[in-house]
Design a protein around this motif. Structure first.
Motif, PDB file in Angstrom:
ATOM      1  N   VAL A 239       2.830  36.277  -0.332  1.00 13.02           N
ATOM      2  CA  VAL A 239       1.616  35.701   0.544  1.00 13.02           C
ATOM      3  C   VAL A 239       0.434  36.955   0.262  1.00 13.02           C
ATOM      4  CG1 VAL A 239       0.783  35.258   2.735  1.00 13.02           C
ATOM      5  CG2 VAL A 239       3.282  34.891   2.389  1.00 13.02           C
ATOM      6  N   GLN A 242      -0.620  40.222   2.234  1.00 13.38           N
ATOM      7  CA  GLN A 242       0.385  40.519   3.248  1.00 13.38           C
ATOM      8  C   GLN A 242       0.861  41.916   2.713  1.00 13.38           C
ATOM      9  OE1 GLN A 242       4.215  38.183   3.376  1.00 13.38           O
ATOM     10  NE2 GLN A 242       4.248  38.947   1.156  1.00 13.38           N
ATOM     11  N   GLU A 243       1.406  42.659   3.576  1.00 16.15           N
ATOM     12  CA  GLU A 243       2.018  44.151   3.293  1.00 16.15           C
ATOM     13  C   GLU A 243       3.292  43.931   2.267  1.00 16.15           C
ATOM     14  OE1 GLU A 243       3.414  48.191   5.595  1.00 16.15           O
ATOM     15  OE2 GLU A 243       2.416  46.445   6.573  1.00 16.15           O
ATOM     16  N   ARG A 244       3.206  44.791   1.339  1.00 10.08           N
ATOM     17  CA  ARG A 244       4.268  44.626   0.520  1.00 10.08           C
ATOM     18  C   ARG A 244       4.745  46.227   0.179  1.00 10.08           C
ATOM     19  NH1 ARG A 244       3.093  42.921  -4.806  1.00 10.08           N
ATOM     20  NH2 ARG A 244       5.171  42.043  -5.138  1.00 10.08           N
TER      21      ARG A 244
ATOM     22  N   GLU B 120       9.755  42.977  -3.087  1.00  7.69           N
ATOM     23  CA  GLU B 120       8.814  43.697  -2.413  1.00  7.69           C
ATOM     24  C   GLU B 120       7.994  42.662  -1.675  1.00  7.69           C
ATOM     25  OE1 GLU B 120       7.380  46.176  -6.592  1.00  7.69           O
ATOM     26  OE2 GLU B 120       6.766  44.117  -6.415  1.00  7.69           O
ATOM     27  N   ASN B 121       7.860  41.586  -1.951  1.00  7.10           N
ATOM     28  CA  ASN B 121       7.374  40.613  -0.963  1.00  7.10           C
ATOM     29  C   ASN B 121       7.801  40.602   0.522  1.00  7.10           C
ATOM     30  OD1 ASN B 121       5.560  39.672  -2.792  1.00  7.10           O
ATOM     31  ND2 ASN B 121       6.857  38.208  -3.471  1.00  7.10           N
ATOM     32  N   ASN B 123       8.968  43.415   1.673  1.00 10.38           N
ATOM     33  CA  ASN B 123       8.441  44.715   2.446  1.00 10.38           C
ATOM     34  C   ASN B 123       9.950  45.495   2.662  1.00 10.38           C
ATOM     35  OD1 ASN B 123       6.263  46.188   2.743  1.00 10.38           O
ATOM     36  ND2 ASN B 123       6.115  45.449   5.180  1.00 10.38           N
TER      37      ASN B 123
END
Lengths: 273, 597
Positions: A239, A242-244, B120-121, B123
């Motif tokens: 997305v 968004q934080e990754r 990674e997506n 997190n």
């Protein structure tokens, strides 16, 4: 003849030559940073001595990296006539300063324009070699990660550095794919008789029309691939903004600090000369 | 962080991990692509979603992970309604997708980075990602290629990479959207065995396909036609309905076709058989081998034909003189005779495309000779335009190379390049379209974007035929087509061959070889391994095994039957059954022996 259809031959950007030289092993961000400061410094060098010194440094780097020099310069080949023309213009039309060496009507070659042209040529060679050494010894994803790391302070200015880096990665990822695709289209149209009847080089309309069968399909393929890619990325939970987290972690070692110090030292040295 | 991630994995224990309830969907209002579809996928099952191009099967697959959302009806994944925005990531977390085109789903520039992309997506911490990446690479056999850029992987490896991405995320559901349709036989085998392995480990598999032999892997089949579910059942139950599947532009496996045909005469043969041994056993029970009635004088291929292209001792190096140089072709000898159909078979990277591209002077011989339609291509002064004109070449995915808006304009590209008079050009366009079975009057002014995939490929072929070639060379002509379009294309090729055009085609599908070819050239490790008449391969399929090919079921069946003393010889199910019935006495069990009906 065969070369006509081997596009990968001309694409040195995005190619990686595996190796284990010291240049290969330096941290990519350090390499990129050093390349950038070297390029910036070289861009401001105007005398023969400093340029000669710079070329020596660059050639030294090429030798250290083990990259074949002819291959790294082959990226220049398609543009070689254009570059020659530019250099000639610079040589003949620069403001007349210093001693005039040759003149005919309004054309003058002075010591100043000669110096300007020579340093331009040297600079160009330096740039191409530096960029090739960097890209040929650094994996493409390391290149983009390096860009991301160097530009990461910009995040505080709300610049989406990670997104930009991802865009770069994907662009580089598809360079070879599109080159191969273009190759196939060229071969297919050639098989249908394309390129057999040659319009005059100066008939720009006819020349452009003749390119249409190559460009249009590539464009459509690119669009479709992009569509597929978006769906695949979304499916994998991507997305935008968004934080990754990042899989790759980098830690600078002594070698890297030495490299930075050497690069800065060389730059200061060049400026002082 | 990781705990949270795992909690989202198995929050709900539902029996049907995917439940679709009265789903209706349209991209453009008023033309529904899916119409009132209901189905359920039990946890841990292996479901095949079968349908021709345009049946809506890919659209349905994209509902399973919330990429598309229903206009009406509900899709639940592990109990979660996909329309629920708050749970979007939870749905993506559960469902891994592998798409048709290997290249278009790889994001990163190395194998390991691509596997990491999904994690990674979500997190997850870098250490954990590294651990999962290694596990996934190990399980998919990609560990040695960890740092390789994806464009240097084979098709099968690319798809395994896509699967590795889902494995790394430990997703309980894997949706394969025609994931094997662009692969060669080896690549398909690699991917299928990996999928089987995942299924055994408990992953729910949904495979969207139109390959019948892949359907046999599944526990359960759902057949889709024009956006509706039309058949469901086990593969056996579905393949029993030979005729109905045909109406849906689908096929049945060749073994089932043989069984179905035999069943018409010998009712004791089960018409739904999908397995070679099952057919052999039924034949043993129902038919008595008779005297060998095989007339070996059927080798009608004794036309003394002249060679029209000969390739001798050819080698080719790619990117010569650069650090990336590699031998694409080590050694090739090929002779193509006037009027014959020749197949060149081999795995990806075996050099078959390289040979092919020498046949019309796209590549000129670096060493060795190529003499095509009387022109020596090694000579710098060779008449290349003549070769290009007389040796037509259709590249892979040829529909991608169309560039005009209207069908007729695109087909006329070649003839116009030849500077033919307009009347003749028109004639050529008519000929080209006619040969591919598209009516000139109806199709010439039709916009290309309005055509189906199969029709586009035929237009591309028409564009080549408009040059009136003596030799037609095709690279993987049916890749990506559904069975009906592929069969149609092969019928056109039969007709061209009958009109005296030499047809050369590169393929990895041996069933296509049996369909059309007179001879076959086998390639392996960038070398030709000799040429064989197809009749010889039918008699002795072990030749194929020796060259690392899997024997196509229809040949394996014949071999098994011959071992049992039956005289049988044929390329198609119909021919096989006919030759079998000619030489046997039908044992009358309780069935009345009606002879041949």
């Amino acid at each position: 003849m065969t070369d006509d259809f081997e596009l990968l031959r001309y694409i040195t950007i995005g190619q990686y030559l595996p190796g284990n030289s010291i240049i290969h092993r330096i941290d990519p961000a350090v390499k990129l940073f050093s390349a950038i400061i070297l390029i910036l410094t070289i861009a401001f060098l105007s005398n023969y001595v400093a340029n000669g010194f710079a070329l020596a440094v660059v050639l030294g780097l090429v030798a250290l990296s083990g990259v074949p020099i002819g291959y790294s310069l082959s990226g220049l080949r398609p543009a070689v006539w254009f570059i020659m023309a530019l250099l000639l213009l610079e040589l003949l039309f620069s403001p007349v300063r210093g001693t005039v060496l040759w003149h005919y009507a309004f054309l003058h070659v002075s010591t100043y324009s000669l110096r300007l042209t020579t340093t331009s040529l040297l600079r160009l060679v330096d740039f191409i070699l530096l960029i090739s050494v960097f890209t040929l010894t650094t994996r493409t994803n390391d290149v983009t990660r390096a860009m991301e790391r160097i530009s990461s302070p910009l995040q505080y200015l709300k610049v989406p550095t990670r997104e930009l880096a991802l865009i770069m990665t994907i662009a580089l990822r598809f360079v070879p794919t599109f080159a191969l695709e273009m190759e196939r289209i060229m071969k297919a149209q050639a098989s249908r008789g394309g390129g057999l009847t040659q319009a005059s080089k100066w008939n720009i309309v006819a020349q452009a029309r003749a390119r249409l069968p190559l460009v249009l399909p590539l464009f459509l393929i690119a669009l479709r691939r992009a569509e597929d890619l978006v769906i695949a990325m979304e499916s994998r939970g991507y997305v935008p903004n968004q934080e990754r987290t990042a899989y790759r972690q980098y830690r600078l070692v002594r070698r890297d600090w030495v490299a930075v110090a050497v690069a800065v030292g060389v730059c200061v040295g060049l400026v002082l000369v | 962080m990781i705990e949270d991630y795992y909690q989202t994995r198995s929050g709900n224990q539902v029996d049907d991990i995917i439940a679709v309830d009265h789903l209706t969907f349209s991209y453009v209002e008023g033309t529904p692509v899916l119409h009132d579809v209901s189905l359920a996928v039990p946890q841990g099952s292996y479901v095949a979603l079968l349908g021709a191009n345009g049946s809506g099967k890919s659209t349905l697959a994209r509902h399973f992970n919330g990429i598309l959302l229903p206009n009406a009806g509900v899709v639940r994944v592990d109990g979660i309604d996909t329309r629920d925005d708050a749970n979007m990531m939870a749905v993506k977390r559960r469902v891994g997708m592998v798409f048709q085109h290997p290249d278009n789903q790889i994001v990163a520039t190395t194998v390991e980075d691509d596997v990491a992309f999904g994690l990674e997506n979500f997190n997850l911490p870098p250490d954990y990602i590294a651990e999962r990446v290694t596990i996934a690479l190990e399980q998919t056999g990609l560990l040695p290629f960890r740092t390789r850029p994806p464009h240097l992987l084979s098709g099968g490896q690319k798809q395994r990479l896509a699967i590795a991405g889902t494995l790394a995320m430990d997703q309980p559901i894997l949706v394969l959207d025609e994931a094997t349709s662009m692969l060669d036989a080896i690549g398909r085998r690699e991917v299928l065995s990996l999928v089987r392995q995942l299924h055994n480990a408990g992953t729910t598999i949904i495979a969207v396909t139109h390959h019948m032999d892949e359907v046999l892997e599944a526990d359960y089949v759902i057949v889709l036609h024009q956006g509706s579910v039309v058949m469901t059942g086990t593969p056996r139950e579905v393949f029993r309905h030979n005729q109905r599947l045909h109406e849906f532009n689908l096929d049945v496996p060749l073994i089932s076709q043989v069984a179905g045909l035999l069943h018409e005469t010998v009712p004791s043969v089960p018409s739904e058989a999908t397995d070679i041994e099952e057919v052999v056993m039924a034949v043993l029970d129902g038919l008595q081998p008779g005297p060998d009635a095989l007339d070996d004088g059927r080798d009608s291929g004794h036309r003394k034909a002249e060679p029209c292209i000969s390739v001798c001792d050819l080698a080719h190096e790619y990117l010569g003189g650069t650090p990336l140089a590699h031998m694409g072709l080590v050694h090739a000898d090929v002779t193509i005779l006037e009027g014959e159909a020749l197949a060149i078979v081999g795995a990806t990277g075996s050099g078959k495309s390289t040979v092919m591209q020498h046949l019309n002077g796209i590549y000129r011989p670096q060493s060795g000779t190529v003499i095509a339609v009387g022109v020596d291509l090694a000579q710098p002064t060779a008449d290349i335009p003549k070769v290009r004109r007389e040796v037509g070449m259709l590249f892979q995915n040829a529909e991608d190379q169309l560039f005009e808006q209207l069908v007729g304009d695109d087909v006329s590209y070649g003839p116009l390049q030849l500077k033919l008079p307009l009347k003749e050009v028109r004639q050529r366009v008519r000929y080209g379209l006619n040969m591919v079975g598209l009516d000139f009057e109806t199709f010439t002014d039709r916009p290309i974007y309005a055509l189906s995939g199969g029709e586009k490929r035929r237009v591309a072929l028409a564009g080549v035929l408009a040059l009136k070639p003596r030799v037609l060379v095709l690279d993987e002509p049916t890749a990506g087509l559904d069975p009906a379009s592929a069969q149609d294309l092969f019928q056109r090729l039969h007709r061209l061959r009958d009109e005296g055009v030499s047809v050369v085609f590169v393929t990895h599908n041996l069933e296509e070889v049996l369909d059309l070819a007179d001879r076959v050239v086998i390639m392996q490790n960038a070398e030709t391994q000799g040429s064989y008449p197809v009749e010889e391969l039918i008699r002795d399929p072990d030749i194929l095994t020796q060259h690392g090919f899997e024997v196509p079921p229809i040949l394996a069946l014949q071999q098994r039957l011959r071992q049992q003393g039956y005289a049988v010889h044929g390329r198609t199910p119909r021919a096989v059954v006919a030759s079998l019935l000619q030489s046997v006495t039908i044992l009358s069990a309780e069935e009345p022996s009606g002879g041949v009906r």
